[in-house]
Design a protein around this motif. Sequence first.
Motif, PDB file in Angstrom:
ATOM      1  N   GLN A  89      -8.954  -2.653  -3.169  1.00  0.00           N
ATOM      2  CA  GLN A  89      -9.845  -3.402  -2.715  1.00  0.00           C
ATOM      3  C   GLN A  89      -9.502  -3.908  -1.132  1.00  0.00           C
ATOM      4  O   GLN A  89     -10.170  -3.930  -0.241  1.00  0.00           O
ATOM      5  CB  GLN A  89      -9.960  -4.662  -3.481  1.00  0.00           C
ATOM      6  CG  GLN A  89     -10.837  -4.378  -4.811  1.00  0.00           C
ATOM      7  CD  GLN A  89     -10.711  -5.346  -5.786  1.00  0.00           C
ATOM      8  OE1 GLN A  89     -11.465  -6.398  -5.585  1.00  0.00           O
ATOM      9  NE2 GLN A  89      -9.860  -5.345  -6.846  1.00  0.00           N
ATOM     10  N   TYR A  90      -8.162  -4.302  -1.026  1.00  0.00           N
ATOM     11  CA  TYR A  90      -7.719  -4.596   0.378  1.00  0.00           C
ATOM     12  C   TYR A  90      -7.803  -3.615   1.368  1.00  0.00           C
ATOM     13  O   TYR A  90      -8.098  -3.869   2.261  1.00  0.00           O
ATOM     14  CB  TYR A  90      -6.417  -5.265   0.384  1.00  0.00           C
ATOM     15  CG  TYR A  90      -5.909  -6.585  -0.074  1.00  0.00           C
ATOM     16  CD1 TYR A  90      -6.354  -7.570   0.674  1.00  0.00           C
ATOM     17  CD2 TYR A  90      -5.722  -6.800  -1.618  1.00  0.00           C
ATOM     18  CE1 TYR A  90      -6.197  -8.891   0.365  1.00  0.00           C
ATOM     19  CE2 TYR A  90      -5.305  -8.285  -1.733  1.00  0.00           C
ATOM     20  CZ  TYR A  90      -5.671  -9.215  -1.004  1.00  0.00           C
ATOM     21  OH  TYR A  90      -5.556 -10.432  -1.316  1.00  0.00           O
ATOM     22  N   ALA A  91      -7.482  -2.289   0.877  1.00  0.00           N
ATOM     23  CA  ALA A  91      -7.632  -1.209   1.792  1.00  0.00           C
ATOM     24  C   ALA A  91      -9.239  -1.006   2.186  1.00  0.00           C
ATOM     25  O   ALA A  91      -9.479  -0.769   3.255  1.00  0.00           O
ATOM     26  CB  ALA A  91      -6.923   0.028   1.119  1.00  0.00           C
ATOM     27  N   LYS A  92      -9.953  -1.096   1.256  1.00  0.00           N
ATOM     28  CA  LYS A  92     -11.509  -0.853   1.516  1.00  0.00           C
ATOM     29  C   LYS A  92     -11.910  -2.118   2.634  1.00  0.00           C
ATOM     30  O   LYS A  92     -12.418  -1.888   3.556  1.00  0.00           O
ATOM     31  CB  LYS A  92     -12.518  -0.932   0.458  1.00  0.00           C
ATOM     32  CG  LYS A  92     -12.240  -0.012  -0.607  1.00  0.00           C
ATOM     33  CD  LYS A  92     -12.519   1.510  -0.016  1.00  0.00           C
ATOM     34  CE  LYS A  92     -13.966   1.669   0.260  1.00  0.00           C
ATOM     35  NZ  LYS A  92     -14.233   2.920   1.030  1.00  0.00           N
ATOM     36  N   ALA A  93     -11.462  -3.293   2.236  1.00  0.00           N
ATOM     37  CA  ALA A  93     -11.847  -4.368   3.185  1.00  0.00           C
ATOM     38  C   ALA A  93     -11.064  -4.131   4.504  1.00  0.00           C
ATOM     39  O   ALA A  93     -11.814  -4.884   5.440  1.00  0.00           O
ATOM     40  CB  ALA A  93     -11.380  -5.814   2.658  1.00  0.00           C
ATOM     41  N   MET A  94      -9.996  -3.303   4.439  1.00  0.00           N
ATOM     42  CA  MET A  94      -9.325  -3.371   5.999  1.00  0.00           C
ATOM     43  C   MET A  94     -10.095  -2.069   6.629  1.00  0.00           C
ATOM     44  O   MET A  94      -9.293  -1.457   7.555  1.00  0.00           O
ATOM     45  CB  MET A  94      -7.832  -3.086   5.619  1.00  0.00           C
ATOM     46  CG  MET A  94      -7.163  -4.354   5.247  1.00  0.00           C
ATOM     47  SD  MET A  94      -5.572  -4.226   4.387  1.00  0.00           S
ATOM     48  CE  MET A  94      -4.609  -4.067   5.612  1.00  0.00           C
ATOM     49  N   GLY A  95     -10.984  -1.475   6.263  1.00  0.00           N
ATOM     50  CA  GLY A  95     -11.718  -0.506   6.711  1.00  0.00           C
ATOM     51  C   GLY A  95     -10.978   1.039   6.659  1.00  0.00           C
ATOM     52  O   GLY A  95     -11.323   1.896   7.147  1.00  0.00           O
ATOM     53  N   LEU A  96     -10.181   1.072   5.667  1.00  0.00           N
ATOM     54  CA  LEU A  96      -9.620   2.288   5.286  1.00  0.00           C
ATOM     55  C   LEU A  96     -10.398   3.391   4.335  1.00  0.00           C
ATOM     56  O   LEU A  96     -10.990   2.576   3.442  1.00  0.00           O
ATOM     57  CB  LEU A  96      -8.050   1.849   4.763  1.00  0.00           C
ATOM     58  CG  LEU A  96      -7.038   1.186   5.700  1.00  0.00           C
ATOM     59  CD1 LEU A  96      -6.142   0.764   5.023  1.00  0.00           C
ATOM     60  CD2 LEU A  96      -6.790   2.388   6.793  1.00  0.00           C
ATOM     61  N   HIS A  97     -10.156   4.626   4.327  1.00  0.00           N
ATOM     62  CA  HIS A  97     -10.621   5.254   3.231  1.00  0.00           C
ATOM     63  C   HIS A  97      -9.564   5.355   2.087  1.00  0.00           C
ATOM     64  O   HIS A  97      -8.164   5.441   2.424  1.00  0.00           O
ATOM     65  CB  HIS A  97     -10.792   6.849   3.691  1.00  0.00           C
ATOM     66  CG  HIS A  97     -11.661   6.966   4.706  1.00  0.00           C
ATOM     67  ND1 HIS A  97     -13.212   6.847   4.223  1.00  0.00           N
ATOM     68  CD2 HIS A  97     -12.062   7.367   5.809  1.00  0.00           C
ATOM     69  CE1 HIS A  97     -14.098   7.016   5.162  1.00  0.00           C
ATOM     70  NE2 HIS A  97     -13.158   7.317   6.187  1.00  0.00           N
TER      71      HIS A  97
END
Length: 350
Positions: free
Chosen positions: A187-195
């Motif tokens: 979830q953090y990764a998605k929120a940080m704009g990562l795939h």
Amino acid sequence: MIPKTMKAAVIREFGQPLQIEEMPVKEPGENQILVKVIACGVCHTDLHAVTGDWPVQPKMPLIPGHEALGYVVALGRGVKNVHEGDVVGVPWLYSACGGCEFCITGWETLCDTQQNGGYSVDGGFAEYVIADSRYIAHFPPNINFTQMAPIICAGVTVYKGLKETEAKPGEWVAISGIGGLGHLAVQYAKAMGLHVAAIDISDDKLALAKRLGAELVVNAKEQDPGEFLKKQTGGMHGVLVTAPSPIAFKQGLSALRRKGTIALNGLPKGSFDLPIFETVLNRYTVRGSIVGTRKDMQEAIEFALDGKVKATVHPTKLEDINAVFDEMKKGEIEGRVVLEIAKPEHYHRS
Ligand SMILES: NC(=O)c1ccc[n+]([C@@H]2O[C@H](COP(=O)([O-])OP(=O)(O)OC[C@H]3O[C@@H](n4cnc5c(N)ncnc54)[C@H](O)[C@@H]3O)[C@@H](O)[C@H]2O)c1
Ligand SMILES: [Zn+2]
Ligand SMILES: [Zn+2]
């Protein structure tokens, strides 16, 4: 009224079950506060602590727990930044010296004389816990305690770990191990704009990762994660390993594309092979990452308060702690188990 004694889960011998005991409620010393615990998450690190499988061993007897969230109920001398009734978290980075080369450069997580909550000092599997007012996590009032507790270790750890991969928005990151840490990392990764790609050895965990936004999932028991992810994407810009298993470190490394960085959060006993030729020619970076600083903590909390990150939680009682560890050993926990120790509305400002 603060009672003289409290209920706590105590370990007295490695490998033995924890006992629920009456323990004294301590008075806060200089710069310390007393926190009435409402909820405390159970981290895999607590399992390492009660097993005693790390090179540095915890104090004994020990009250584990470093995801404690509750109210400040008493202040020691010299406390400035917090008031009675405030909602605070008591983290792994329990205290540090404040003056060493790491402390003065925003790297207090590397302080040589740090104390660790629920490890070198007693932690949050108890009705009350002493904390250092200078190192607590600050929360607003009226939060969902059970939901927020996992941010105090799992959340900040993976948020920092993701930053340490140096993956940029639009790039690919793989999260290996979709447990307490990993399901928040997705979830953090998605929120940080990562795939996001997720790696685990359980299809249930991978299904959770998908629901939380992972675009690719791979069961490392069924296929080689490096091969699969390279074929699908050309390789990962960053990999974050949270799995408590050395094989996951080797597999994570093999998923990197050239110039990639692998950040290591998981803490299984042992080591893994670093292939020299590939590491040199591909300019891989291998980086350990331990929890996060106080600044990382406040940022990690903001994501959760904004609703961008939401822990999957299973509330249970302090008395169930041994059963929780049994489930954790078998890898059966989806998200995080959180011990609900008191009801929020039971606290009244005196
Ligand atoms: N570096 C830090 O600051 C830090 C902070 C907290 C926890 N940790 C460590 O991180 C590890 C994980 O903690 P957690 O609370 O998330 O544990 P957890 O038990 O909740 O989750 C572990 C996950 O890893 C998966 N897994 C196991 N073997 C695997 C493999 N070979 N490949 C891929 N996935 C695998 C399991 O299925 C599970 O989903 C522990 O070793 C813990 O001590 C480190
Ligand atoms: Zn932890
Ligand atoms: Zn220091």
